[in-house]
Enzyme design. Structure first.
Site, PDB file in Angstrom:
ATOM      1  N   ASP A  53       0.814  -1.231   0.080  1.00  0.00           N
ATOM      2  CA  ASP A  53       0.003   0.073  -0.160  1.00  0.00           C
ATOM      3  C   ASP A  53       1.006   1.355  -0.024  1.00  0.00           C
ATOM      4  O   ASP A  53       0.874   2.206  -0.847  1.00  0.00           O
ATOM      5  CB  ASP A  53      -0.903  -0.085   1.339  1.00  0.00           C
ATOM      6  CG  ASP A  53      -1.504  -1.175   1.359  1.00  0.00           C
ATOM      7  OD1 ASP A  53      -2.341  -1.526   0.533  1.00  0.00           O
ATOM      8  OD2 ASP A  53      -1.254  -2.077   2.271  1.00  0.00           O
ATOM      9  N   GLU A 101       2.183  -6.520  -5.214  1.00  0.00           N
ATOM     10  CA  GLU A 101       1.892  -5.815  -6.534  1.00  0.00           C
ATOM     11  C   GLU A 101       3.106  -4.872  -6.781  1.00  0.00           C
ATOM     12  O   GLU A 101       3.554  -4.747  -8.118  1.00  0.00           O
ATOM     13  CB  GLU A 101       0.690  -4.823  -5.908  1.00  0.00           C
ATOM     14  CG  GLU A 101       0.251  -4.215  -7.194  1.00  0.00           C
ATOM     15  CD  GLU A 101      -1.259  -3.375  -7.057  1.00  0.00           C
ATOM     16  OE1 GLU A 101      -1.387  -2.257  -7.411  1.00  0.00           O
ATOM     17  OE2 GLU A 101      -2.213  -4.301  -6.478  1.00  0.00           O
TER      18      GLU A 101
HETATM   19  O1  TRH Z   1       4.615  -6.051   0.687  1.00  0.00           O
HETATM   20  P1  TRH Z   1       3.557  -6.649  -0.299  1.00  0.00           P
HETATM   21  O2  TRH Z   1       3.264  -8.173   0.000  1.00  0.00           O
HETATM   22  O3  TRH Z   1       2.439  -5.976  -0.332  1.00  0.00           O
HETATM   23  C1  TRH Z   1       1.249  -6.383  -0.402  1.00  0.00           C
HETATM   24  C2  TRH Z   1       0.602  -6.244  -1.991  1.00  0.00           C
HETATM   25  O4  TRH Z   1       0.596  -5.007  -2.436  1.00  0.00           O
HETATM   26  C3  TRH Z   1      -0.969  -6.643  -1.899  1.00  0.00           C
HETATM   27  O5  TRH Z   1      -1.708  -6.487  -3.296  1.00  0.00           O
HETATM   28  C4  TRH Z   1      -1.701  -5.803  -0.976  1.00  0.00           C
HETATM   29  O6  TRH Z   1      -2.911  -6.240  -0.662  1.00  0.00           O
HETATM   30  C5  TRH Z   1      -1.101  -6.005   0.347  1.00  0.00           C
HETATM   31  O7  TRH Z   1       0.212  -5.576   0.316  1.00  0.00           O
HETATM   32  C6  TRH Z   1      -1.901  -5.148   1.320  1.00  0.00           C
HETATM   33  O8  TRH Z   1       4.419  -6.586  -1.566  1.00  0.00           O
HETATM   34  P2  TRH Z   1       4.690  -5.456  -2.529  1.00  0.00           P
HETATM   35  O9  TRH Z   1       3.194  -4.962  -3.325  1.00  0.00           O
HETATM   36  O10 TRH Z   1       5.594  -5.900  -3.475  1.00  0.00           O
HETATM   37  O11 TRH Z   1       5.189  -4.390  -1.922  1.00  0.00           O
HETATM   38  C7  TRH Z   1       6.536  -4.391  -1.301  1.00  0.00           C
HETATM   39  C8  TRH Z   1       7.107  -3.126  -1.268  1.00  0.00           C
HETATM   40  O12 TRH Z   1       8.421  -3.175  -0.702  1.00  0.00           O
HETATM   41  C9  TRH Z   1       7.649  -2.772  -2.575  1.00  0.00           C
HETATM   42  O13 TRH Z   1       7.530  -1.331  -2.828  1.00  0.00           O
HETATM   43  C10 TRH Z   1       9.171  -3.004  -2.730  1.00  0.00           C
HETATM   44  C11 TRH Z   1       9.552  -2.702  -1.186  1.00  0.00           C
HETATM   45  N1  TRH Z   1      10.714  -3.191  -0.770  1.00  0.00           N
HETATM   46  C12 TRH Z   1      11.868  -2.531  -0.414  1.00  0.00           C
HETATM   47  O14 TRH Z   1      11.724  -1.323  -0.570  1.00  0.00           O
HETATM   48  N2  TRH Z   1      12.874  -3.231  -0.108  1.00  0.00           N
HETATM   49  C13 TRH Z   1      13.116  -4.579   0.073  1.00  0.00           C
HETATM   50  O15 TRH Z   1      14.179  -4.896   0.580  1.00  0.00           O
HETATM   51  C14 TRH Z   1      12.027  -5.401  -0.379  1.00  0.00           C
HETATM   52  C15 TRH Z   1      12.076  -6.603  -0.290  1.00  0.00           C
HETATM   53  C16 TRH Z   1      10.790  -4.751  -1.110  1.00  0.00           C
END
Ligand code: TRH
Length: 379
Positions: free
Chosen positions: A20, A275
């Site tokens: 989010d 996402e």
């Molecule tokens: O964290 P998520 O599982 O988020 C989820 C999804 O968005 C899902 O659809 C939603 O409903 C739920 O949250 C509430 O995965 P996502 O979307 O990939 O978000 C992870 C974020 O973290 C992304 O912006 C990348 C960031 N990230 C970092 O900044 N540093 C890191 O080391 C890693 C592994 C990720």
């Protein structure tokens, strides 16, 4: 182009995880940097935000980060004027006094920024009116992979920066060294970001047995427990490196959001989730494995199949089966052995396809530009 005095409010409730805030922070920055509008980002949980952007002070009610006015969204809502464009991310409920403030002014454009899906119906629903609050109309805004949707977040020049990074072995080496990673020559570099997954052990077994060495990079997060179990250790912390036969497992700190891109660009294969990381892995132009966010009644599986149907177009049938089989096994927590072996067999074709898919997706307007265009058409 909208007037640079146009004010945008983006609302984000952190339901769980980082998606989010990951999406809304990326969008807010891009609106400011590329469209010169004024953005306030309202976030109810600044601690999650701080993980992605360590400059965030989670005690502050108001702060500026990279040109974005970041506001803590308090339970006790302050009296503020409504902006010209109001984005409620992922169907979050706006504070009642803010809704009244929207109704009290010349009606703003009010959008619900929805979840990403490759399903057919998204094209038909994108841009449709949703509910009304007094005189203020809300609209659906759907990101997506097809023409006729709102597209994907993609910063200007992103692919060019990625290409330059991937062309320079030295720049990549320096980046990895900065994270304490020494990549063995000829090893397969893999990043792993996933939810808990019962299929992980079988994948790690395959990697350990393979004649090609693998180096798996695991930022701290929910999958670490499964990794620790497979390694036979109690728990894992950032910085630890464990070797089992041909597989090196290295735990990384959760890196800042802009560094995560570089990590994806550095790896030969990326396991991602949710996402935002899912989209970033596509911009990396490398084969990927998606752990989709689980939803009630397994409706996430329809989304998975819809994406696979689109993504695998143009692949040979065995390469398509290989990657689809791997993704299905992963999302089922099932054995990864057959899927991984098949994926390795078609690795060159899957690599070429990942780049082609990335370029094809980049032909669409990016999501921030599409939002701005939507506003321009609306006024
Ligand atoms: O964290 P998520 O599982 O988020 C989820 C999804 O968005 C899902 O659809 C939603 O409903 C739920 O949250 C509430 O995965 P996502 O979307 O990939 O978000 C992870 C974020 O973290 C992304 O912006 C990348 C960031 N990230 C970092 O900044 N540093 C890191 O080391 C890693 C592994 C990720």
């Amino acid at each position: 182009m909208p007037d640079t005095n146009t004010r945008w409010d983006v609302f984000c409730t952190v339901v769980d995880n980082f998606g989010d805030i990951g999406v809304t922070w990326r969008l807010a920055r891009q609106l400011v940097a590329e469209h010169s509008v004024q953005v306030r980002l309202w976030v109810d949980d600044l601690r999650a935000f701080e993980r992605l952007c360590p400059e965030i002070d989670n005690q502050l009610a108001q702060q500026w980060q990279q040109g974005v006015e970041v506001r803590h969204w308090p339970a006790d809502w302050p009296a503020v004027d409504a902006a010209d464009v109001v984005i409620a991310a992922f169907a979050c409920q706006l504070p009642a006094p803010y809704m009244d403030a929207m109704a009290a002014r010349e009606p703003p454009l009010w959008l619900n920024l929805d979840y990403l899906s490759a399903e057919d119906w998204v094209v038909g629903c994108h841009g449709l009116p949703s509910v009304k609050y007094r005189n203020v109309q809300k609209y659906f805004f759907f990101p997506g992979f097809r023409q006729g949707t709102g597209g994907l977040l993609r910063e200007r020049g992103l692919l060019e920066r990625r290409r330059q990074f991937q062309q320079s072995a030295q720049v990549q080496r320096e980046f990895l060294q900065g994270l304490g990673i020494e990549r063995a020559p000829d090893s397969l570099l893999i990043s792993l970001f996933a939810y808990e997954n019962a299929g992980l052990a079988s994948w790690l077994d395959c990697l350990a047995r393979d004649s090609t060495p693998s180096h798996m990079l695991v930022p701290e997060g929910r999958i670490l427990g499964d990794v620790a179990r497979w390694l036979g250790v109690e728990e894992l912390a950032a910085g630890e490196v464990h070797v089992r036969d041909g597989l090196t497992v290295q735990v990384l700190p959760f890196v800042r959001q802009d560094q995560y891109d570089l990590l994806l660009w550095s790896c030969d294969f990326n396991a991602v989730r949710g996402e935002d990381s899912f989209v970033r892995a596509q911009w990396a132009g490398r084969p990927l494995l998606w752990h989709i966010y689980r939803q009630d009644e397994d409706i996430h599986l329809d989304k998975l199949e819809a994406f696979l149907a689109l993504y695998t177009k143009g692949l040979s049938p065995p390469a398509s089966e290989a990657i689809s089989g791997l993704w299905r096994a992963w999302n089922d927590g099932a054995a990864m052995t057959d899927g991984w072996q098949a994926t390795r067999k078609y690795a060159p074709e899957l690599q070429q396809h990942a780049e082609a898919w990335c370029l094809e997706q980049a032909l669409q307007d990016d999501l921030a530009a599409a939002l701005v265009q939507f506003y321009v058409n609306w006024i």
